[in-house]
Design a protein around this motif. Structure first.
Motif, PDB file in Angstrom:
ATOM      1  N   SER A  27     110.152  93.933  55.195  1.00 15.71           N
ATOM      2  CA  SER A  27     108.714  93.747  54.944  1.00 15.71           C
ATOM      3  C   SER A  27     108.297  94.180  53.548  1.00 15.71           C
ATOM      4  CB  SER A  27     107.900  94.516  55.990  1.00 15.71           C
ATOM      5  OG  SER A  27     108.031  95.919  55.809  1.00 15.71           O
ATOM      6  N   PHE A  28     109.053  95.081  52.926  1.00 12.71           N
ATOM      7  CA  PHE A  28     108.682  95.540  51.587  1.00 12.71           C
ATOM      8  C   PHE A  28     108.680  94.391  50.577  1.00 12.71           C
ATOM      9  CE2 PHE A  28     109.819  99.617  53.439  1.00 12.71           C
ATOM     10  CZ  PHE A  28     108.876 100.463  52.885  1.00 12.71           C
ATOM     11  N   LEU A  29     109.602  93.449  50.727  1.00 14.13           N
ATOM     12  CA  LEU A  29     109.705  92.363  49.755  1.00 14.13           C
ATOM     13  C   LEU A  29     108.485  91.441  49.791  1.00 14.13           C
ATOM     14  CD1 LEU A  29     113.505  91.493  50.178  1.00 14.13           C
ATOM     15  CD2 LEU A  29     112.414  92.740  48.295  1.00 14.13           C
ATOM     16  N   PRO A  30     108.130  90.846  50.950  1.00 14.22           N
ATOM     17  CA  PRO A  30     106.954  89.970  50.939  1.00 14.22           C
ATOM     18  C   PRO A  30     105.647  90.702  50.709  1.00 14.22           C
ATOM     19  CG  PRO A  30     107.790  90.224  53.182  1.00 14.22           C
ATOM     20  CD  PRO A  30     108.804  90.829  52.269  1.00 14.22           C
ATOM     21  N   VAL A  31     105.531  91.949  51.188  1.00 12.46           N
ATOM     22  CA  VAL A  31     104.288  92.689  50.974  1.00 12.46           C
ATOM     23  C   VAL A  31     104.098  92.989  49.487  1.00 12.46           C
ATOM     24  CG1 VAL A  31     103.169  94.933  51.324  1.00 12.46           C
ATOM     25  CG2 VAL A  31     104.104  93.692  53.273  1.00 12.46           C
ATOM     26  N   TYR A  32     105.173  93.394  48.815  1.00 15.78           N
ATOM     27  CA  TYR A  32     105.081  93.668  47.377  1.00 15.78           C
ATOM     28  C   TYR A  32     104.726  92.403  46.602  1.00 15.78           C
ATOM     29  CZ  TYR A  32     106.397  95.144  42.673  1.00 15.78           C
ATOM     30  OH  TYR A  32     106.392  95.434  41.330  1.00 15.78           O
ATOM     31  N   SER A  33     105.335  91.288  46.999  1.00 18.57           N
ATOM     32  CA  SER A  33     105.071  90.029  46.316  1.00 18.57           C
ATOM     33  C   SER A  33     103.644  89.540  46.570  1.00 18.57           C
ATOM     34  CB  SER A  33     106.080  88.970  46.773  1.00 18.57           C
ATOM     35  OG  SER A  33     105.777  87.702  46.219  1.00 18.57           O
ATOM     36  N   ALA A  34     103.249  89.526  47.860  1.00 15.61           N
ATOM     37  CA  ALA A  34     101.943  88.970  48.214  1.00 15.61           C
ATOM     38  C   ALA A  34     100.791  89.862  47.786  1.00 15.61           C
ATOM     39  CB  ALA A  34     101.880  88.721  49.724  1.00 15.61           C
ATOM     40  N   SER A  35     101.042  91.165  47.614  1.00 14.40           N
ATOM     41  CA  SER A  35      99.955  92.070  47.228  1.00 14.40           C
ATOM     42  C   SER A  35      99.441  91.793  45.822  1.00 14.40           C
ATOM     43  CB  SER A  35     100.419  93.522  47.321  1.00 14.40           C
ATOM     44  OG  SER A  35     101.473  93.777  46.411  1.00 14.40           O
ATOM     45  N   SER A  36     100.188  91.024  45.036  1.00 12.77           N
ATOM     46  CA  SER A  36      99.699  90.674  43.694  1.00 12.77           C
ATOM     47  C   SER A  36      98.416  89.864  43.775  1.00 12.77           C
ATOM     48  CB  SER A  36     100.777  89.897  42.930  1.00 12.77           C
ATOM     49  OG  SER A  36     101.095  88.687  43.594  1.00 12.77           O
ATOM     50  N   ASN A  37      98.213  89.173  44.905  1.00 12.46           N
ATOM     51  CA  ASN A  37      96.955  88.440  45.108  1.00 12.46           C
ATOM     52  C   ASN A  37      95.785  89.409  45.157  1.00 12.46           C
ATOM     53  OD1 ASN A  37      95.116  86.325  45.911  1.00 12.46           O
ATOM     54  ND2 ASN A  37      95.287  87.112  47.988  1.00 12.46           N
ATOM     55  N   LEU A  38      95.976  90.540  45.838  1.00 15.60           N
ATOM     56  CA  LEU A  38      94.916  91.540  45.927  1.00 15.60           C
ATOM     57  C   LEU A  38      94.656  92.192  44.577  1.00 15.60           C
ATOM     58  CD1 LEU A  38      95.998  93.285  49.271  1.00 15.60           C
ATOM     59  CD2 LEU A  38      94.170  91.618  48.962  1.00 15.60           C
ATOM     60  N   THR A  47     100.001  96.694  42.463  1.00 17.72           N
ATOM     61  CA  THR A  47     101.056  96.257  43.376  1.00 17.72           C
ATOM     62  C   THR A  47     101.897  97.441  43.846  1.00 17.72           C
ATOM     63  OG1 THR A  47     102.425  95.748  41.433  1.00 17.72           O
ATOM     64  CG2 THR A  47     101.211  93.926  42.449  1.00 17.72           C
ATOM     65  N   MET A  48     102.191  98.376  42.954  1.00 17.74           N
ATOM     66  CA  MET A  48     102.958  99.555  43.354  1.00 17.74           C
ATOM     67  C   MET A  48     102.166 100.414  44.333  1.00 17.74           C
ATOM     68  SD  MET A  48     105.784 101.071  43.291  1.00 17.74           S
ATOM     69  CE  MET A  48     106.558 100.076  41.989  1.00 17.74           C
ATOM     70  N   GLY A  49     100.860 100.471  44.129  1.00 20.87           N
ATOM     71  CA  GLY A  49     100.018 101.225  45.060  1.00 20.87           C
ATOM     72  C   GLY A  49     100.050 100.630  46.451  1.00 20.87           C
ATOM     73  N   HIS A  50      99.955  99.303  46.533  1.00 19.67           N
ATOM     74  CA  HIS A  50     100.021  98.642  47.842  1.00 19.67           C
ATOM     75  C   HIS A  50     101.393  98.829  48.471  1.00 19.67           C
ATOM     76  CE1 HIS A  50      96.117  96.678  47.867  1.00 19.67           C
ATOM     77  NE2 HIS A  50      96.294  96.325  46.601  1.00 19.67           N
ATOM     78  N   MET A 267     101.719  80.210  45.619  1.00 19.99           N
ATOM     79  CA  MET A 267     100.544  80.067  46.480  1.00 19.99           C
ATOM     80  C   MET A 267      99.964  81.398  46.925  1.00 19.99           C
ATOM     81  SD  MET A 267     100.183  76.963  46.265  1.00 19.99           S
ATOM     82  CE  MET A 267      98.663  77.010  47.189  1.00 19.99           C
ATOM     83  N   LYS A 268     100.683  82.493  46.714  1.00 18.52           N
ATOM     84  CA  LYS A 268     100.126  83.803  47.079  1.00 18.52           C
ATOM     85  C   LYS A 268      98.869  84.109  46.266  1.00 18.52           C
ATOM     86  CE  LYS A 268     103.214  86.143  43.816  1.00 18.52           C
ATOM     87  NZ  LYS A 268     104.428  86.978  43.687  1.00 18.52           N
ATOM     88  N   HIS A 269      98.711  83.459  45.107  1.00 21.01           N
ATOM     89  CA  HIS A 269      97.528  83.674  44.274  1.00 21.01           C
ATOM     90  C   HIS A 269      96.334  82.856  44.761  1.00 21.01           C
ATOM     91  CE1 HIS A 269      99.974  85.936  41.514  1.00 21.01           C
ATOM     92  NE2 HIS A 269     100.772  84.916  41.295  1.00 21.01           N
TER      93      HIS A 269
END
Length: 401
Positions: A27-38, A47-50, A267-269
């Motif tokens: 889960s760390f991989l997709p969460v780190y990647s997708a959190s860039s949208n936030l 992203t590191m905070g998320h 598309m995460k953006h």
């Protein structure tokens, strides 16, 4: 306690431990990647905070699994009796003062005052209600029961919890009600009574929708949101209302067979809730159909082991509680995947152990802890105690407090 000592104290089904650990680590991989949208679109944190927040939530979640799996399974009978009134009070409180996010009614969370995070009480209520239902079904096993006898001890709490969840979270209420019906069917509750409860549930939902439409100020946004999501699912011409699904399909199509690579999702953006509700679409975009099917395999493997654990358990309560808290995990995962590929309307259900979000992770870990507790090989004195409590139902609560 050292890590080696903790690992030596891990009991229960090893395959479930392995699957849960693998899902948590992945889960760390997709969460780190997708959190860039936030971070870059919404402007929320780093992203590191998320990633650190997700890691902390998972660490606490695995702490919950470890602590709960050490509790003898039969103790959950009495604990469910104590916890059910508490979660009902929490649901009433949540509904009365639920948080408003960006002007929209989001009466499914409460903010914990000391730590400053939001907590979704319906997730806790779902786990407690399933354990409570398993306890009741084990108590009436092999007894000829009339429907009137089950109204107060079983169906009144079920409908009360579902009704309190319904105004703010239709999908969770519907899934919970369906899971209770499935558990009752597995527990041998008469089918004709269950069909009657299905009819009562449908009638109750129709009445709620009519009342909400007649008094729109009472439940702002929610009923209209449900209706619009269903209409968008059936009406493919409404591209604006179908924005999330369209972006999810683009993400899946661009992923192809092997994906674009970790962190290379585009598309995460553009996809709202890319780190939670629609994280499966981002996973397929980055890891392709191979990654998507592999993830589905692990959830199905978890389902298989849940069934094996339930079948191997010697007590009726053990069998039912494993199915009661275990099935919803896999069911929710399949619904989340189905929404991403447009098999179902948008529901807002997260991907268990993968999506970001504290309450979902913690309550999934709580349920897994109960399953692992039931999969442990109890000591002889625990087996004897469990048998005594099944023979003397009136001593269940007093003997476990």
């Amino acid at each position: 306690m050292k890590i080696r000592e903790i690992l030596q104290n891990l009991e229960g089904d090893k395959t479930i431990w392995a699957v849960v650990a693998l899902l948590g680590l992945f889960s760390f991989l997709p969460v780190y990647s997708a959190s860039s949208n936030l971070v870059y679109v919404v402007g929320n944190g780093t992203t590191m905070g998320h990633l650190l927040k997700h890691g902390l939530l998972l660490l606490l979640g695995f702490g919950i699994i470890y602590g709960v799996h050490r509790i003898p399974a039969h103790y959950f009978k009495g604990l469910s009796i104590i916890a059910l009134p508490g979660v009902i009070v929490l649901l009433v409180y949540t509904l009365a003062q639920g948080t408003t996010i960006d002007g929209a009614n989001a009466s499914r969370w409460i903010r914990l005052p000391l730590v400053g995070i939001t907590f979704q009480t319906s997730n806790l209520a779902a786990v407690v209600l399933m354990i409570y239902t398993a306890r009741y079904l084990s108590k009436i096993k092999d007894r000829q029961i009339r429907f009137s006898e089950s109204i107060i001890p079983l169906w009144a709490p079920v409908f009360l919890v579902v009704v309190l969840i319904l105004p703010a979270n239709f999908s969770t209420a519907a899934i919970l009600f369906a899971m209770v019906l499935i558990l009752c069917f597995l527990g041998g509750f008469p089918l004709r009574y269950l069909l009657g409860m299905v009819a009562a549930g449908v009638a109750g939902l129709a009445l709620f929708v009519l009342l909400a439409k007649a008094m729109p100020g009472v439940f702002p946004n929610r009923v209209d949101t449900w209706i619009s999501r269903v209409e968008n699912f059936w009406d493919r011409t409404d591209s604006e209302g179908d924005y999330q699904i369209e972006k999810a399909k683009i993400a899946i199509a661009s992923g192809g067979l092997v994906g674009n690579g970790a962190g290379k999702s585009v598309m995460k953006h553009f996809l709202p809730q890319s780190s939670s509700d629609f994280i499966y679409a981002i996973i397929i975009e980055e890891y392709g159909l191979v990654g998507g099917f592999l993830l589905m395999f692990f959830y199905l493997l978890l389902l298989f082991r849940i069934v094996v654990v339930a079948n191997a358990n010697e007590s009726v309560f053990g069998k039912l509680v494993v199915m009661g808290v275990g099935l919803p995990i896999v069911f929710q995962a399949l619904i989340n995947m189905g929404v991403a590929v447009e098999l179902f309307p948008v529901t807002g259900q997260t991907l268990p152990l993968i999506s970001s979000g504290g309450t979902s992770i913690w309550m999934t870990c709580l349920a897994i802890g109960v399953v692992l507790s039931a999969s442990r090989k109890p000591a002889k004195e625990e087996v004897q105690t469990d048998k005594n409590k099944e023979e003397h139902p009136l001593e269940i609560l007093s003997g476990q407090l």
